[in-house]
Design an enzyme around this catalytic site. Structure first.
Site, PDB file in Angstrom:
ATOM      1  N   HIS A 101       0.744  -1.467  -0.102  1.00 31.43           N
ATOM      2  CA  HIS A 101       0.374   0.493  -0.006  1.00 31.43           C
ATOM      3  C   HIS A 101       1.283   1.109   0.103  1.00 31.43           C
ATOM      4  CE1 HIS A 101       0.738  -1.545   4.312  1.00 31.43           C
ATOM      5  NE2 HIS A 101       0.634  -0.187   4.761  1.00 31.43           N
ATOM      6  N   HIS A 103       1.133   5.047   0.806  1.00 31.04           N
ATOM      7  CA  HIS A 103       0.519   6.382   2.026  1.00 31.04           C
ATOM      8  C   HIS A 103       0.925   7.300   1.271  1.00 31.04           C
ATOM      9  CE1 HIS A 103       0.669   3.782   5.340  1.00 31.04           C
ATOM     10  NE2 HIS A 103       1.406   3.136   5.100  1.00 31.04           N
TER      11      HIS A 103
END
Length: 148
Positions: A101, A103
């Site tokens: 993921h 950010h």
């Protein structure tokens, strides 16, 4: 393909509620439940992959295309002048959920945050020779099986 016990895969499958801000065929972006600034967003691929280096080229392009597409609207929404964009790639880098993921953290002057160098307390002491050897070591690994 998603994984049964992954929190992010459950978000992708609609099993866990999230504050989605963008979705396409390959990625989904949603607000971080534990933000370090208002608007802190996570962008994930819809395929379960633990590390950035495990994504294929199409998945990588899709992931970073989404990041590029949404960063402007995020910053504009929170009157932010800048952002910190980062990946904790692996457990030792601070990755808590083993689903890659990205950010996106909106930043403003005086927000109290530091630059990317501030994440490390112990930085190596280097000189030209050490940097040259490090670069050569990395270049040699490009030809090893399993890498590029």
């Amino acid at each position: 393909m998603t994984q049964k016990n992954c929190i992010f895969c459950k978000i992708i499958n609609g099993e866990i509620a999230s504050y989605n801000i963008f979705e396409d065929n390959y990625t989904i972006a949603f607000l971080d439940r534990f933000p370090i600034s208002l608007g802190h967003t996570l962008v994930i691929p819809k395929v379960h992959t633990g590390r950035i280096e495990e994504l294929n080229q199409k998945e990588t392009v899709a992931l970073f295309s989404t990041v590029q597409k949404i960063v402007g609207p995020i910053l504009h929404s929170f009157d932010s002048s800048s952002s910190t964009i980062g990946i904790n790639d692996g457990k030792d880098a601070g990755q808590v959920i083993p689903h890659i993921h990205v950010h996106i953290v909106p930043r403003t002057e005086g927000d109290g945050g530091g630059n990317i160098h501030s994440i490390m307390n112990k930085q190596p002491i280097v000189d030209e020779e050490i940097l040259a050897k490090a670069a050569e070591k990395i270049r040699k690994n490009f030809s090893k099986e399993g890498f590029i």
